[in-house]
Design a protein around this motif. Structure first.
Motif, PDB file in Angstrom:
ATOM      1  N   UNK A 167       0.836  -1.146   0.068  1.00 46.65           N
ATOM      2  CA  UNK A 167      -0.103  -0.035  -0.109  1.00 46.65           C
ATOM      3  C   UNK A 167       1.036   1.133   0.120  1.00 46.65           C
ATOM      4  N   UNK A 168       1.009   1.874  -1.029  1.00 46.86           N
ATOM      5  CA  UNK A 168       1.703   3.260  -1.178  1.00 46.86           C
ATOM      6  C   UNK A 168       0.879   4.480  -1.423  1.00 46.86           C
ATOM      7  N   UNK A 169       0.855   5.142  -0.376  1.00 45.32           N
ATOM      8  CA  UNK A 169      -0.059   6.350  -0.356  1.00 45.32           C
ATOM      9  C   UNK A 169       0.567   7.271   0.482  1.00 45.32           C
ATOM     10  N   UNK A 170       0.769   8.633  -0.149  1.00 47.81           N
ATOM     11  CA  UNK A 170       0.368   9.192  -1.621  1.00 47.81           C
ATOM     12  C   UNK A 170       1.473   8.342  -2.634  1.00 47.81           C
ATOM     13  N   UNK A 172       3.561   6.840  -5.615  1.00 38.53           N
ATOM     14  CA  UNK A 172       4.271   7.233  -6.539  1.00 38.53           C
ATOM     15  C   UNK A 172       4.160   5.838  -7.595  1.00 38.53           C
ATOM     16  N   UNK A 173       3.952   6.474  -8.804  1.00 44.03           N
ATOM     17  CA  UNK A 173       4.219   7.805  -9.581  1.00 44.03           C
ATOM     18  C   UNK A 173       2.865   8.612  -9.915  1.00 44.03           C
ATOM     19  N   UNK A 174       1.674   8.101  -9.218  1.00 43.81           N
ATOM     20  CA  UNK A 174       0.687   8.641  -9.811  1.00 43.81           C
ATOM     21  C   UNK A 174       0.117   9.817  -8.968  1.00 43.81           C
ATOM     22  N   UNK A 175       0.474   9.935  -7.784  1.00 39.60           N
ATOM     23  CA  UNK A 175      -0.070  11.085  -6.940  1.00 39.60           C
ATOM     24  C   UNK A 175      -1.378  10.916  -6.097  1.00 39.60           C
ATOM     25  N   UNK A 176      -1.765   9.731  -6.506  1.00 36.50           N
ATOM     26  CA  UNK A 176      -3.114   9.259  -5.698  1.00 36.50           C
ATOM     27  C   UNK A 176      -3.053   9.197  -4.296  1.00 36.50           C
ATOM     28  N   UNK A 177      -4.049   9.435  -3.638  1.00 39.32           N
ATOM     29  CA  UNK A 177      -4.080   9.266  -2.082  1.00 39.32           C
ATOM     30  C   UNK A 177      -5.296   8.446  -1.832  1.00 39.32           C
ATOM     31  N   UNK A 200       3.966   1.948   2.838  1.00 38.96           N
ATOM     32  CA  UNK A 200       4.682   3.064   2.229  1.00 38.96           C
ATOM     33  C   UNK A 200       4.133   4.232   2.298  1.00 38.96           C
ATOM     34  N   UNK A 201       4.606   5.065   3.234  1.00 43.07           N
ATOM     35  CA  UNK A 201       3.913   6.350   3.463  1.00 43.07           C
ATOM     36  C   UNK A 201       5.101   7.734   3.309  1.00 43.07           C
ATOM     37  N   UNK A 202       6.197   7.181   2.473  1.00 40.08           N
ATOM     38  CA  UNK A 202       7.160   8.261   2.328  1.00 40.08           C
ATOM     39  C   UNK A 202       6.753   9.567   1.802  1.00 40.08           C
ATOM     40  N   UNK A 320       2.005  14.029  -2.681  1.00 42.55           N
ATOM     41  CA  UNK A 320       3.397  13.575  -3.398  1.00 42.55           C
ATOM     42  C   UNK A 320       3.791  15.026  -4.097  1.00 42.55           C
ATOM     43  N   UNK A 321       4.859  14.871  -5.199  1.00 44.88           N
ATOM     44  CA  UNK A 321       5.211  16.001  -5.745  1.00 44.88           C
ATOM     45  C   UNK A 321       5.514  15.492  -7.318  1.00 44.88           C
ATOM     46  N   UNK A 322       4.441  14.711  -7.735  1.00 42.58           N
ATOM     47  CA  UNK A 322       4.457  14.327  -9.152  1.00 42.58           C
ATOM     48  C   UNK A 322       3.374  14.520  -9.871  1.00 42.58           C
TER      49      UNK A 322
END
Length: 408
Positions: A167-170, A172-177, A200-202, A320-322
């Motif tokens: 689970x990667x939020x926000x 990377x790469x899409x910027x989806x939350x 993963x919440x980097x 994020x910033x993408x």
């Protein structure tokens, strides 16, 4: 002869994109680099002061394998405040960046043949590390749901071999939350099907518009004993080169990670550890707030410029910033006119024609996407995006002239 495992991976595609940008710049042409997963910034004063103080005190010895105990206590306090759950130092491992935290997790969780669910598009390192650990990535398409996985799709992919879900939020790469309901559903699925959650919440420090970042264990405390939290200070404090990350999870997992790390890197860099400890103990939020304002301003500027794109929807850019460009409609229209188009073609055109370096979605398992970083200076971002739009709109005109109303 190289080991057979070397055929299982290649160099990071995002790193390759950065290299391509540097190579192009050697020709003397101005290249605006939108590839890097970092914010252009000076070092936080509190981090710099902590590092200098440690050097002045002649600190240069080993620490505990998974980090200074004082730093782990400070991280436990930080995570406790963010998740509304109590955490202790023996549930924290300090790592050389989030990549090592993720690799440690894969190595201590996965047996050969274990499956791991990964929503796609995905950060390229996720599947690479899973394969290195002997696991098998199972990709879950998210494009039709604004790049957020449907819990029903995840559930349908679970088998007796499923060991974990990433689970990667926000994202990377899409910027989806990921919204609260999605996270609650994933947590319940993990509980019901005895699956680990690698959370993963980097990019959690950068949330935009009306979105909110939710740590999954704050929503579903019952999932805590099967959740590993992965984060770092690379993004939130713009410390990519310092390589400071951490893994939080059950004590038994952290003990296994400690044993593994003792045979790989041992402890993370001691000066970086002391610098971060000083920041956590003495720093204020002023520096991070300034970073967040810069990223928010860059996002606003970028979305305004990207609104001029033709047949490419405005990126969601929730966190994020993408910016993630979805070329799906452009590809469909191009195909109607007998053309094949993938993200690699567009990325090449951006670099060669516009002097703008970007990352193809093929790096993320998506031949219809392109990632643009907006962590750079606003002046360069403005110039780069305007060049990019001119190139993409010209390409659109050439490839997809047929109006939608004329299509069969």
């Amino acid at each position: 002869m190289l080991a057979q495992r070397t055929v299982l991976f290649k160099s990071s595609d995002t790193a390759a994109a950065r290299t391509a940008a540097k190579v192009a710049a050697t020709s003397g042409k101005e290249i605006i680099d939108l590839t890097a997963g970092e914010i252009w910034s000076d070092t936080a004063p509190s981090v710099r002061a902590g590092a200098i103080a440690a050097i002045d005190r002649n600190i240069n010895r080993y620490t505990d394998t998974v980090g200074l105990m004082e730093l782990r206590h400070a991280l436990a306090r930080k995570i406790s405040a963010e998740t509304a759950q109590p955490w202790s130092a023996d549930e924290i491992a300090v790592t050389s960046g989030a990549k090592q935290a993720l690799f440690n997790a894969a190595m201590v969780l996965l047996n050969p043949g274990d499956e791991v669910l990964i929503p796609a598009p995905y950060w390229t390192t996720f599947p690479a590390q899973i394969v290195l650990a002997g696991g098998k990535p199972i990709y879950i398409e998210t494009r039709l749901n604004n790049f957020v996985p449907k819990v029903t799709d995840l559930a349908a992919a679970v088998t007796s071999k499923t060991k974990a879900v990433v689970v990667n939020t926000p994202n990377n790469p899409t910027g989806a939350v990921y919204d609260r309901d999605t996270l609650a559903g994933i947590a319940q699925l993990a509980i019901d099907r005895n699956v680990w959650i690698v959370f993963d919440e980097c990019y959690g420090a950068f949330i935009h518009a009306t979105c909110t970042h939710h740590p999954i264990v704050s929503i579903a405390p019952r999932a805590r004993d099967r959740t590993l939290i992965v984060s770092s200070f690379s993004k939130s404090l713009a410390l990519t080169g310092w390589r400071m990350g951490y893994l939080a999870g059950p004590h038994a997992v952290i003990n296994a990670v400690k044993a593994l790390q003792s045979h790989t890197t041992s402890n993370p860099n001691i000066i970086a550890q002391h610098a971060l400890l000083h920041h956590l103990e003495c720093g204020d939020r002023a520096f991070q707030a300034r970073l967040q304002r810069h990223v928010a301003n860059a996002r606003e500027l970028g979305l305004s410029i990207l609104s001029a794109l033709t047949w490419v929807p405005q990126p969601i850019a929730q966190g994020g910033f993408y910016f993630y460009l979805d070329l799906g409609e452009l590809q469909r229209r191009a195909k109607v006119n007998g053309h094949e188009l993938n993200a690699d073609d567009v990325v090449t055109a951006f670099l060669m024609d516009a002097g703008v370096a970007t990352v193809s979605g093929t790096a993320f398992g998506d031949p219809a996407g392109i990632r643009l970083s907006y962590g750079i200076e606003l002046e360069l971002l403005d110039k780069g995006l305007r060049r990019l739009i001119a190139t993409l709109n010209e390409l659109t005109f050439c490839l997809a002239k047929t109006p939608l109303s004329e299509e069969g």
